[in-house]
Design a protein around this motif. Sequence first.
Motif, PDB file in Angstrom:
ATOM      1  N   ASP A 148       9.515  -3.032  38.203  1.00 54.32           N
ATOM      2  CA  ASP A 148       8.519  -3.829  38.464  1.00 54.32           C
ATOM      3  C   ASP A 148       7.248  -3.210  37.604  1.00 54.32           C
ATOM      4  O   ASP A 148       6.838  -2.338  37.991  1.00 54.32           O
ATOM      5  CB  ASP A 148       7.923  -4.259  40.010  1.00 54.32           C
ATOM      6  CG  ASP A 148       7.649  -2.711  40.670  1.00 54.32           C
ATOM      7  OD1 ASP A 148       8.076  -1.786  40.142  1.00 54.32           O
ATOM      8  OD2 ASP A 148       6.921  -2.839  41.561  1.00 54.32           O
ATOM      9  N   GLY A 149       6.767  -4.135  36.787  1.00 56.01           N
ATOM     10  CA  GLY A 149       5.812  -3.471  35.964  1.00 56.01           C
ATOM     11  C   GLY A 149       5.974  -1.981  35.471  1.00 56.01           C
ATOM     12  O   GLY A 149       6.910  -1.780  34.713  1.00 56.01           O
ATOM     13  N   GLN A 150       4.850  -1.261  35.683  1.00 56.01           N
ATOM     14  CA  GLN A 150       4.730  -0.023  35.263  1.00 56.01           C
ATOM     15  C   GLN A 150       4.981   1.029  36.386  1.00 56.01           C
ATOM     16  O   GLN A 150       4.810   2.158  36.471  1.00 56.01           O
ATOM     17  CB  GLN A 150       3.504   0.363  34.499  1.00 56.01           C
ATOM     18  CG  GLN A 150       3.309  -0.453  33.246  1.00 56.01           C
ATOM     19  CD  GLN A 150       1.877  -0.094  32.882  1.00 56.01           C
ATOM     20  OE1 GLN A 150       1.183   0.734  33.198  1.00 56.01           O
ATOM     21  NE2 GLN A 150       1.313  -0.980  31.763  1.00 56.01           N
ATOM     22  N   LEU A 159      12.681  -0.574  47.394  1.00 58.06           N
ATOM     23  CA  LEU A 159      11.373  -0.856  46.658  1.00 58.06           C
ATOM     24  C   LEU A 159      11.299   0.293  45.646  1.00 58.06           C
ATOM     25  O   LEU A 159      10.735   0.343  44.356  1.00 58.06           O
ATOM     26  CB  LEU A 159      10.530  -1.256  47.419  1.00 58.06           C
ATOM     27  CG  LEU A 159      10.729  -2.303  48.418  1.00 58.06           C
ATOM     28  CD1 LEU A 159       9.769  -2.702  49.465  1.00 58.06           C
ATOM     29  CD2 LEU A 159      11.081  -3.728  47.671  1.00 58.06           C
ATOM     30  N   ASP A 160      11.293   1.351  46.013  1.00 54.79           N
ATOM     31  CA  ASP A 160      10.970   2.611  45.149  1.00 54.79           C
ATOM     32  C   ASP A 160      11.456   3.728  45.778  1.00 54.79           C
ATOM     33  O   ASP A 160      11.911   3.857  46.875  1.00 54.79           O
ATOM     34  CB  ASP A 160       9.433   2.808  44.942  1.00 54.79           C
ATOM     35  CG  ASP A 160       8.578   2.761  46.402  1.00 54.79           C
ATOM     36  OD1 ASP A 160       9.102   3.151  47.366  1.00 54.79           O
ATOM     37  OD2 ASP A 160       7.668   2.044  46.710  1.00 54.79           O
ATOM     38  N   ALA A 187       9.583  -8.668  49.674  1.00 53.64           N
ATOM     39  CA  ALA A 187      10.095  -7.796  50.828  1.00 53.64           C
ATOM     40  C   ALA A 187       9.602  -8.202  52.094  1.00 53.64           C
ATOM     41  O   ALA A 187      10.167  -8.121  53.093  1.00 53.64           O
ATOM     42  CB  ALA A 187      10.106  -6.423  50.418  1.00 53.64           C
ATOM     43  N   LYS A 188       8.375  -8.282  52.080  1.00 50.56           N
ATOM     44  CA  LYS A 188       7.486  -8.451  53.280  1.00 50.56           C
ATOM     45  C   LYS A 188       7.544  -9.769  53.872  1.00 50.56           C
ATOM     46  O   LYS A 188       7.170 -10.137  54.948  1.00 50.56           O
ATOM     47  CB  LYS A 188       6.008  -8.034  53.019  1.00 50.56           C
ATOM     48  CG  LYS A 188       5.738  -6.729  53.209  1.00 50.56           C
ATOM     49  CD  LYS A 188       4.219  -6.249  53.176  1.00 50.56           C
ATOM     50  CE  LYS A 188       4.148  -4.794  52.486  1.00 50.56           C
ATOM     51  NZ  LYS A 188       2.952  -4.946  51.725  1.00 50.56           N
ATOM     52  N   SER A 211       5.080  -7.822  37.105  1.00 48.01           N
ATOM     53  CA  SER A 211       4.001  -7.366  37.711  1.00 48.01           C
ATOM     54  C   SER A 211       4.218  -6.234  38.759  1.00 48.01           C
ATOM     55  O   SER A 211       5.307  -6.289  39.565  1.00 48.01           O
ATOM     56  CB  SER A 211       3.343  -8.629  38.312  1.00 48.01           C
ATOM     57  OG  SER A 211       2.340  -8.356  39.338  1.00 48.01           O
ATOM     58  N   SER A 212       3.627  -5.277  38.842  1.00 42.80           N
ATOM     59  CA  SER A 212       3.967  -4.018  39.663  1.00 42.80           C
ATOM     60  C   SER A 212       3.708  -4.499  41.060  1.00 42.80           C
ATOM     61  O   SER A 212       2.627  -5.164  41.474  1.00 42.80           O
ATOM     62  CB  SER A 212       2.951  -2.882  39.311  1.00 42.80           C
ATOM     63  OG  SER A 212       3.267  -2.507  37.991  1.00 42.80           O
ATOM     64  N   GLY A 213       4.637  -4.448  42.038  1.00 39.40           N
ATOM     65  CA  GLY A 213       4.428  -4.645  43.436  1.00 39.40           C
ATOM     66  C   GLY A 213       5.077  -5.998  43.745  1.00 39.40           C
ATOM     67  O   GLY A 213       5.049  -6.590  44.849  1.00 39.40           O
TER      68      GLY A 213
END
Lengths: 184, 319
Positions: free
Chosen positions: B131-133, B9-10, B119-120, B111-113
């Motif tokens: 994802d977004g910024q 994810l990050d 994933a959840k 959209s961020s997140g």
Amino acid sequence: MTKQKAVIMDAKQMERALVRIAHEILERNKGTQDLLIVGIKRRGDTLGKKIARIISDIEKVEVPYGALDITFYRDDLQTIAHQPVVNQTELNHDVTNKVVVLVDDVLYTGRTVRAALDEILDFGRPKRVELAVLIDRGHRELPIKADYVGRNVPTSQKEIIGVRTLEEDGEEKVIIKEKADEVE
Amino acid sequence: MKWSRKDLLDLESLSSEEINIILDTAKSFREVLDRPIKKVPILRGRTIVNMFFEPSTRTSSSFDMAAKRLMADTVNISPRTSAVQKGETLLDTARNLEAMKIDLVVIRHWSSGAPHFLAKRIKAGVVNAGDGQHAHPTQGLLDIYTIREKRGRIQGLNVLIVGDITHSRVARSNIHGLTKLGAKVAVCGPATLIPIGIEQLGVRVFYNLEEALKWADVVNILRLQLERQKKGLLPTLREYSRLFCVTEERLRQAKPDVTIMHPGPMNRGVEIDPRVADGASSVILDQVTNGVAVRMAVLYLLSGGEVAAVAEVTKKEAN
């Protein structure tokens, strides 16, 4: 845990087996024409390099050598304890119309050799592929047979064969171990 | 150390060991890309869905190609041609795809997140493709991989990121990844495009490009996101270019062995001089090649990782 049962080959015996295999490869192929030795990582790579060196010493010509990492060709992605890959295939020779001699330390289920065959065929179309192993311990799960065998060792599936090399383990020998906590 | 994550994810949540696992695995796959047959069958029979809610050529084709090089089957979905047009929610779309027995979802979303949200809630692995910024982890990883390949190390290198830092998920992923691996990171750009408090991420800030270039071993030039510049943060493009374009003249001040990077797509003449982009110090096209290898590594590792318990969140929401 595992406990060591016996040493089945010492350094000298390993060396003799590899020298014999080298001679057999030369005998069957009538020299080094079109020969390409390919070790399967990691122990097969170490042994393959030795065989290539022995052949070069006998024939006084450099024999081309390559190494395969078969991780990406395995058939058990879900079941293996997932280890990060840090090995790499190093095959800088064209395999087309070559006689490729695959080298591995232990021939067991045959699945590693199946993966190596698939990988080799992705690099080209060899004239022939042969297989050399230091130990053949039986229990094949695929129709695969070695052309050159250091020693046949009948084993039970509860046993583990460990090939130790100077390069990886700091000692040269082949040992047989038993999975101690195996429940029948 | 073993890989045990279901999702990527990050880079913020990864350890340096995990980042190194991906980079080392990518090295093995990089070799595959130089073979006559650039394919290995390790993900044969797996299905990977690429959902791109934002336009992309490089990232989406890179993921698609990475999956195909691993012999996985791929399905590409864009919102314009999907039921999203009919008002279906992101979660419903994903659950329906999951019901078709897919293994991984690669998602890019405005959209961020959004990837974290998915994933959840689904069993399939989720890869954030931007994802977004917020984050663009595979871009961060391929930049780090390229630096490691060209410079032989990350530890102790001075890496400069130039441009619109505020709106850049690429900058954020690079900052997190690079600082974890021991690089010194600095950013440079107009004050309006540098987020307040960025120093807290362990980052140095330059407002003068000449000064920054003298400091840097590696310069990563971000794209000026023209579509995000409508808020009046810049007077004109020409002014930005005059102050922050990495030109050949400015680069003469830099270290002779400086490495020039750009995540693409480039606005030639705006943030980067074409002579720099095509010059000897540029590794921009290597980044693209390495991107495929890094994405192969990510897809491979996530396919072998354990399936985390996702039932909990779903249960909580039902209550």
